[in-house]
Each structure stands twice: as C-alpha cells, then as structure tokens.
Motif scaffolding. Sequence first.
Motif, mmCIF file in Angstrom:
data_model
loop_
_atom_site.group_PDB
_atom_site.id
_atom_site.type_symbol
_atom_site.label_atom_id
_atom_site.label_comp_id
_atom_site.label_asym_id
_atom_site.label_seq_id
_atom_site.Cartn_x
_atom_site.Cartn_y
_atom_site.Cartn_z
ATOM 1 N N TYR A 1 -0.784 13.724 1.109
ATOM 2 C CA TYR A 1 -0.073 14.885 1.826
ATOM 3 C C TYR A 1 -1.051 15.901 2.812
ATOM 4 O O TYR A 1 -2.260 15.921 2.211
ATOM 5 C CB TYR A 1 0.538 16.115 0.240
ATOM 6 N N ILE B 1 -4.097 11.997 -3.206
ATOM 7 C CA ILE B 1 -3.356 11.968 -4.441
ATOM 8 C C ILE B 1 -2.995 10.647 -4.919
ATOM 9 O O ILE B 1 -3.793 10.655 -6.655
ATOM 10 C CB ILE B 1 -1.473 12.290 -4.785
ATOM 11 N N SER C 1 0.380 18.001 -15.120
ATOM 12 C CA SER C 1 1.439 18.891 -13.997
ATOM 13 C C SER C 1 0.571 19.096 -12.653
ATOM 14 O O SER C 1 -0.702 18.504 -13.233
ATOM 15 C CB SER C 1 1.954 19.577 -14.146
ATOM 16 N N GLY C 2 1.154 17.902 -11.608
ATOM 17 C CA GLY C 2 0.533 18.228 -10.431
ATOM 18 C C GLY C 2 -0.833 16.836 -10.176
ATOM 19 O O GLY C 2 -0.902 16.649 -8.705
ATOM 20 N N ALA C 3 -0.216 15.721 -11.008
ATOM 21 C CA ALA C 3 -1.613 14.884 -10.992
ATOM 22 C C ALA C 3 -1.581 14.271 -10.238
ATOM 23 O O ALA C 3 -2.439 13.656 -9.651
ATOM 24 C CB ALA C 3 -2.030 14.507 -12.247
ATOM 25 N N GLY C 4 0.048 13.959 -10.270
ATOM 26 C CA GLY C 4 0.206 12.788 -9.102
ATOM 27 C C GLY C 4 1.234 11.185 -9.641
ATOM 28 O O GLY C 4 1.741 10.321 -9.340
ATOM 29 N N LYS C 5 1.986 11.525 -11.420
ATOM 30 C CA LYS C 5 2.294 10.695 -11.898
ATOM 31 C C LYS C 5 3.841 10.602 -11.492
ATOM 32 O O LYS C 5 4.518 9.125 -10.930
ATOM 33 C CB LYS C 5 3.616 11.808 -12.833
ATOM 34 N N SER C 6 4.233 11.266 -10.160
ATOM 35 C CA SER C 6 6.012 11.368 -9.330
ATOM 36 C C SER C 6 5.444 10.576 -8.308
ATOM 37 O O SER C 6 6.341 9.525 -7.852
ATOM 38 C CB SER C 6 6.548 12.668 -9.200
ATOM 39 N N THR C 7 4.103 10.753 -7.155
ATOM 40 C CA THR C 7 3.966 10.296 -6.401
ATOM 41 C C THR C 7 3.618 9.329 -6.665
ATOM 42 O O THR C 7 4.290 8.127 -5.691
ATOM 43 C CB THR C 7 2.163 10.744 -5.683
HETATM 44 P P1 ADP Z 1 3.677 15.139 -11.207
HETATM 45 O O1 ADP Z 1 4.167 14.363 -11.709
HETATM 46 O O2 ADP Z 1 2.260 14.942 -12.005
HETATM 47 O O3 ADP Z 1 3.005 16.776 -11.478
HETATM 48 P P2 ADP Z 1 3.322 15.010 -8.102
HETATM 49 O O4 ADP Z 1 2.734 13.538 -8.180
HETATM 50 O O5 ADP Z 1 4.708 15.411 -8.261
HETATM 51 O O6 ADP Z 1 2.579 15.064 -9.635
HETATM 52 O O7 ADP Z 1 2.663 15.288 -7.320
HETATM 53 C C1 ADP Z 1 1.418 15.210 -7.399
HETATM 54 C C2 ADP Z 1 0.690 16.391 -5.776
HETATM 55 O O8 ADP Z 1 0.698 16.141 -5.258
HETATM 56 C C3 ADP Z 1 0.748 18.111 -6.536
HETATM 57 O O9 ADP Z 1 -0.558 18.603 -6.296
HETATM 58 C C4 ADP Z 1 1.862 18.399 -5.398
HETATM 59 O O10 ADP Z 1 1.754 19.444 -5.370
HETATM 60 C C5 ADP Z 1 1.115 17.133 -4.389
HETATM 61 N N1 ADP Z 1 2.989 16.705 -3.892
HETATM 62 C C6 ADP Z 1 3.744 16.635 -4.208
HETATM 63 N N2 ADP Z 1 4.690 16.196 -2.691
HETATM 64 C C7 ADP Z 1 3.799 16.451 -1.941
HETATM 65 C C8 ADP Z 1 4.745 16.886 -0.756
HETATM 66 N N3 ADP Z 1 6.078 16.808 -0.542
HETATM 67 N N4 ADP Z 1 3.696 17.355 0.121
HETATM 68 C C9 ADP Z 1 2.848 17.924 -0.399
HETATM 69 N N5 ADP Z 1 1.819 18.560 -1.828
HETATM 70 C C10 ADP Z 1 2.830 17.420 -1.826
#
Ligand code: ADP
Length: 231
Positions: free
Chosen positions: A17, A26, A46-52
Amino acid sequence: MMVEQAALRLEAVGRHYEQGENRLTILDEAEMMISPGEMVALVAPSGAGKSTLLHIAGLLDRPDTGEVYVGGEACGTLGDDRRTAMRRQAIGFVYQFHHLLPEFSALENVMMPQMIMGLKHGEAASRAQELLDYMRIGKRSHHRPAELSGGEQQRVAIARAVANSPHVLLADEPTGNLDPTTSSYVFDALTALVRQSGVAALIATHNHDLAKRMDRAITLENGKVVPLDMG
Ligand code: ADP
Ligand code: MG
C-alpha cells in the motif's frame, strides 16, 4: 497416478500500500498452499496483513505480483466476470460480523448463493435446511438474523459460505466477536463441516486454543507466510 491438487495456492504473492510518501509492504513473494479437507489457522498480530491475505486468496482483491490458484485454476489473469463466478462457486467467505441479509430468514440467507447459481427454489431450500441442521441450527431456520444470538448468526454465515460446495473456505476472525464458550461451539460445528465436505479452510484467529485444534498454523513474517509452532 493421481496428482493431488492444492485447493488453494499462492505463488510469490506481493501486495503493498502507498501511504503518503511511504510504501508499506504487506506481502512479499508470499507462498502458501492448502489441501482439500485441511484446516489451517492464520495467526498474526493486528495489522500484520491477515485480512489482506484472505482478500487476495478470496479474489476480493488483486495482488500486485504473483498468482493465486483456486482449485488449480490461475486467477490472476481472469476477467472480472470469471472472477465473480469463481467467488460465487469456488470460494466461501466468513467475516467477523455475520453480514447476513437482515430482512431474510436464516434459510433464505443460505438459499441465496444457490439461487444465484441457478438452483431451483426447492433444491436450494432442502440443501439450506440440511446445512443448517448440520450446524445444529435447523430449528431456527425461519428466524431472521436479529432473532438469533451471535453464535447462531455465525453458524448461519458459515452454512451460507459453504452452500455452493466451494473448494476453499476463508474466514476472517469468525469467532472474534463471540465469548469463549460460544466460540468453541461454533468452531466445533465449523470443524465438522470442513471434515465432512472436504473444503480447504484458512481461518484467521487470535484465539490460540482454536488455532491449536486446527491441522497446522501459519503466520506472516516480513511479508512471507511461515509455519507457526503452536506448542
Ligand atoms: P490484519 O487483518 O492482520 O489486522 P490488514 O491486512 O487489515 O491486517 O492490514 C495490514 C496492514 O495494511 C495494516 O498496517 C493496514 O493499516 C494496512 N492497510 C490495509 N488496507 C489498507 C489500504 N487500503 N490502504 C493503506 N493501508 C492499508
Ligand atoms: Mg484483519
């Protein structure tokens, strides 16, 4: 000779990102594969990139680089229509919050993805009832989401996610919203379903007790998927 096909495979997947001047990496050539019937825990802060990772695996987001294979099919170069079809047919997704349609019953919510795939009403209804019975919520099939508890709502959401017999079930902290006893109950139902259906499941969770009960655990480290020893 039969060659076992991975239900889900990520090959050198990269995702970053842009945040103002900064480039946030990520996923960095992340590799992963899951076999049919396997249950894998994705455990990371949290913030590691699981959802990504889950969104890329679920074809809800595209990687910058690399390839995603679902049921052996390379999805990177597919057009939007085919990706949408794959999402409906080959992938089930469960979120932390159930995202059920509030004006429809539990049964109708589980019928919906099947009706979109062209199943007849009666067939979709009997499959939906069967899945709800399997999730031990069959007696609540005519209730709307608001009339169900959090654990019941999540069991309906899981039934809906597997309604079209997907290759892959992705769940993003599906019990994150539930108390420990309810989490455990929902997880038991989910496990039974995975074992019975042979779907490959990747489940992001903060709950170490649940992670330990899966076949194996993985985490994210510097953008790579690495095995995690749950002890
Ligand atoms: P998790 O699910 O493990 O908490 P995410 O995959 O949601 O982590 O997010 C991983 C990182 O990417 C976080 O630091 C988040 O802030 C960043 N991030 C997620 N989506 C976006 C986006 N659309 N734009 C910028 N940064 C993002
Ligand atoms: Mg997340």
